[in-house]
Scaffold this motif. Structure first.
Motif, PDB file in Angstrom:
ATOM      1  N   PRO A 321      47.820  63.407  40.876  1.00  0.00           N
ATOM      2  CA  PRO A 321      46.819  63.814  39.887  1.00  0.00           C
ATOM      3  C   PRO A 321      46.648  62.800  38.760  1.00  0.00           C
ATOM      4  N   SER A 322      47.647  61.982  38.513  1.00  0.00           N
ATOM      5  CA  SER A 322      47.539  60.972  37.452  1.00  0.00           C
ATOM      6  C   SER A 322      46.430  59.958  37.730  1.00  0.00           C
ATOM      7  N   HIS A 323      45.944  59.881  38.982  1.00  0.00           N
ATOM      8  CA  HIS A 323      44.883  58.939  39.358  1.00  0.00           C
ATOM      9  C   HIS A 323      43.475  59.520  39.172  1.00  0.00           C
ATOM     10  N   PHE A 324      43.389  60.737  38.695  1.00  0.00           N
ATOM     11  CA  PHE A 324      42.099  61.435  38.631  1.00  0.00           C
ATOM     12  C   PHE A 324      41.044  60.629  37.865  1.00  0.00           C
ATOM     13  N   LYS A 325      41.382  60.206  36.665  1.00  0.00           N
ATOM     14  CA  LYS A 325      40.407  59.490  35.847  1.00  0.00           C
ATOM     15  C   LYS A 325      40.045  58.138  36.461  1.00  0.00           C
ATOM     16  N   ASN A 326      40.996  57.542  37.166  1.00  0.00           N
ATOM     17  CA  ASN A 326      40.757  56.215  37.740  1.00  0.00           C
ATOM     18  C   ASN A 326      39.732  56.225  38.872  1.00  0.00           C
ATOM     19  N   ILE A 327      39.635  57.351  39.589  1.00  0.00           N
ATOM     20  CA  ILE A 327      38.719  57.381  40.746  1.00  0.00           C
ATOM     21  C   ILE A 327      37.319  57.839  40.366  1.00  0.00           C
ATOM     22  N   LEU A 328      37.192  58.436  39.180  1.00  0.00           N
ATOM     23  CA  LEU A 328      35.850  58.871  38.766  1.00  0.00           C
ATOM     24  C   LEU A 328      34.948  57.653  38.613  1.00  0.00           C
ATOM     25  N   GLY A 329      33.735  57.752  39.163  1.00  0.00           N
ATOM     26  CA  GLY A 329      32.781  56.647  39.095  1.00  0.00           C
ATOM     27  C   GLY A 329      32.889  55.673  40.246  1.00  0.00           C
ATOM     28  N   LYS A 330      33.932  55.797  41.053  1.00  0.00           N
ATOM     29  CA  LYS A 330      34.075  54.950  42.228  1.00  0.00           C
ATOM     30  C   LYS A 330      33.254  55.546  43.376  1.00  0.00           C
ATOM     31  N   LYS A 331      32.937  54.697  44.369  1.00  0.00           N
ATOM     32  CA  LYS A 331      32.179  55.162  45.528  1.00  0.00           C
ATOM     33  C   LYS A 331      33.111  55.428  46.701  1.00  0.00           C
ATOM     34  N   VAL A 332      32.713  56.408  47.506  1.00  0.00           N
ATOM     35  CA  VAL A 332      33.469  56.628  48.737  1.00  0.00           C
ATOM     36  C   VAL A 332      32.986  55.635  49.787  1.00  0.00           C
ATOM     37  N   THR A 333      33.874  55.189  50.629  1.00  0.00           N
ATOM     38  CA  THR A 333      33.546  54.152  51.621  1.00  0.00           C
ATOM     39  C   THR A 333      33.042  54.723  52.929  1.00  0.00           C
ATOM     40  N   LYS A 334      33.177  56.031  53.092  1.00  0.00           N
ATOM     41  CA  LYS A 334      32.711  56.684  54.315  1.00  0.00           C
ATOM     42  C   LYS A 334      32.402  58.137  53.996  1.00  0.00           C
ATOM     43  N   ASP A 335      31.754  58.799  54.911  1.00  0.00           N
ATOM     44  CA  ASP A 335      31.497  60.226  54.705  1.00  0.00           C
ATOM     45  C   ASP A 335      32.824  60.969  54.604  1.00  0.00           C
ATOM     46  N   VAL A 336      32.877  61.878  53.625  1.00  0.00           N
ATOM     47  CA  VAL A 336      34.077  62.716  53.509  1.00  0.00           C
ATOM     48  C   VAL A 336      33.639  64.170  53.438  1.00  0.00           C
ATOM     49  N   PHE A 337      34.501  65.013  53.904  1.00  0.00           N
ATOM     50  CA  PHE A 337      34.231  66.449  53.888  1.00  0.00           C
ATOM     51  C   PHE A 337      35.097  67.132  52.829  1.00  0.00           C
ATOM     52  N   ALA A 338      34.615  68.235  52.330  1.00  0.00           N
ATOM     53  CA  ALA A 338      35.409  69.035  51.395  1.00  0.00           C
ATOM     54  C   ALA A 338      36.753  69.378  52.007  1.00  0.00           C
ATOM     55  N   TYR A 339      37.770  69.454  51.143  1.00  0.00           N
ATOM     56  CA  TYR A 339      39.143  69.783  51.512  1.00  0.00           C
ATOM     57  C   TYR A 339      39.858  68.620  52.214  1.00  0.00           C
ATOM     58  N   THR A 340      39.294  67.410  52.025  1.00  0.00           N
ATOM     59  CA  THR A 340      39.959  66.205  52.522  1.00  0.00           C
ATOM     60  C   THR A 340      40.803  65.612  51.392  1.00  0.00           C
ATOM     61  N   ALA A 341      42.028  65.187  51.720  1.00  0.00           N
ATOM     62  CA  ALA A 341      42.886  64.567  50.717  1.00  0.00           C
ATOM     63  C   ALA A 341      42.290  63.246  50.265  1.00  0.00           C
TER      64      ALA A 341
END
Length: 351
Positions: A321-341
């Motif tokens: 959870p400490s990485h939460f702020k770091n990933i905001l604004g980043k793009k996903v590299t592939k399609d992801v589905f809800a409930y994916t880690a």
């Protein structure tokens, strides 16, 4: 002295507590009872059984003058001589008791109360000696015991720091090379609040010796607590029946209680362990149940990760959870589905 050894058993902070069952006067005048006490102490898991070696005339005078009268406590109304006549372990019992203990694989030694007792115990091959609290001021006796070359344990009930140091100096000065001391309250029984167990770590630091507890409380709570504070030895009076009517029965442990002490003192010592902030073996299987980051909505490749797209939940297969702020604004590299880690391989810039 960080360690001593009695009969091959090493005693010190790095070893499980050494449990001494004090037989004392609990034989109630019957050698058969003394034999059974030895057997039960061995079955309970005690490391040693301890006797007291004296005759009435080696410990006091046969007088009924006021100085020799007991006027309070368990033994009120007796003279000292009468008490010790009632309580003593006959010297002719010592050899068969020593042989019986060896038969059952339990170490046996004693508290001598004069030099003739030491001589008797030397003839029997006693592996160690205990100086009782009341004799801690008898420096000539301590010196005599020290000259046997055997390990010595000195109980310190009623003694102040200066008297304890004097006893230690007498023992070491006369050649004792293996010395331990016991914090003790010489009340029979003694209330737990009198024990001030925080004295034990101070004794360890002040005197630099293997340190333990001679416990005259009714149950095992004080003894177990002492182990958590650094006691390497614990001595408790032991009887077959607390209601047996003998001089020490009423403040002694019964067999089931001694077995519990042997078990729980070892558990307390094991629980102390060492300073360790790392993950413990028993925790390994539960790591997966910690919180981590999971996607909670579907995202297409190239979409930006927004605050409502990710949550901190259990289990722990995603990024911390400490990485939460770091990933905001980043793009996903592939399609992801809800409930994916949430993992690095799903994010445009690895974290």
């Amino acid at each position: 002295m960080k360690e001593i050894s009695i009969n091959g058993r090493v005693i010190g902070p790095s070893h499980a507590p050494y449990i001494i069952a004090e037989l004392s006067a609990n034989h109630n005048g019957k050698i058969e009872t003394a034999m059974r006490i030895i057997e039960e102490a061995a079955k309970a898991g005690a490391d040693a059984i301890k006797l007291q070696t004296y005759r009435p005339d080696t410990i006091t005078l046969d007088s009924d003058l006021p100085d020799f009268q007991i006027t309070e406590g368990l033994w009120k109304g007796r003279t000292l001589y009468e008490l010790y006549e009632w309580a003593h372990t006959p010297w002719e019992w010592h050899q068969p008791l020593f042989e019986h203990a060896r038969k059952f694989g339990i170490t046996i030694f004693s508290s001598p109360f004069d030099t003739t007792a030491v001589d008797l115990l030397e003839e029997l091959g006693a592996p160690a000696y205990k100086i009782a609290s009341f004799e801690a001021v008898d420096l000539p006796l301590i010196e005599y015991v020290a000259r046997t070359g055997k390990p010595m344990i000195i109980s310190t009930g009623m003694a102040d720091a200066e008297e304890i140091q004097e006893a230690i100096d007498a023992a070491l000065g006369a050649g004792c090379e293996q010395l331990a001391i016991l914090h003790c309250v010489s009340g029979y029984p003694a209330p737990p609040e009198d024990y001030n167990l925080r004295t034990i770590p101070d004794m360890v630091e002040r005197f630099g010796l293997v340190t333990g507890l001679s416990d005259h409380t009714i149950d095992n709570t004080t003894a177990i607590t002492s182990v958590a504070l650094g006691a390497s030895l614990v001595e408790k009076h032991f009887t077959l029946d607390r209601n047996g009517g003998g001089p020490d029965d009423s403040f002694s442990l019964e067999p089931a209680e001694l077995a519990a002490l042997c078990r729980d003192a070892k558990t307390a010592w094991q629980a102390l362990g060492k300073v360790d902030y790392g993950r413990k073996s028993s925790e390994q299987g539960n790591v997966k149940f910690r919180r981590s980051l999971y996607f909670v909505k579907d995202l297409k490749a190239g979409e930006i990760i927004t605050e409502d797209a990710v949550r901190s939940v259990r289990p722990g297969y995603g990024l911390p959870p400490s990485h939460f702020k770091n990933i905001l604004g980043k793009k996903v590299t592939k399609d992801v589905f809800a409930y994916t880690a949430v993992n690095n391989n799903l994010i445009e810039t690895c974290l």
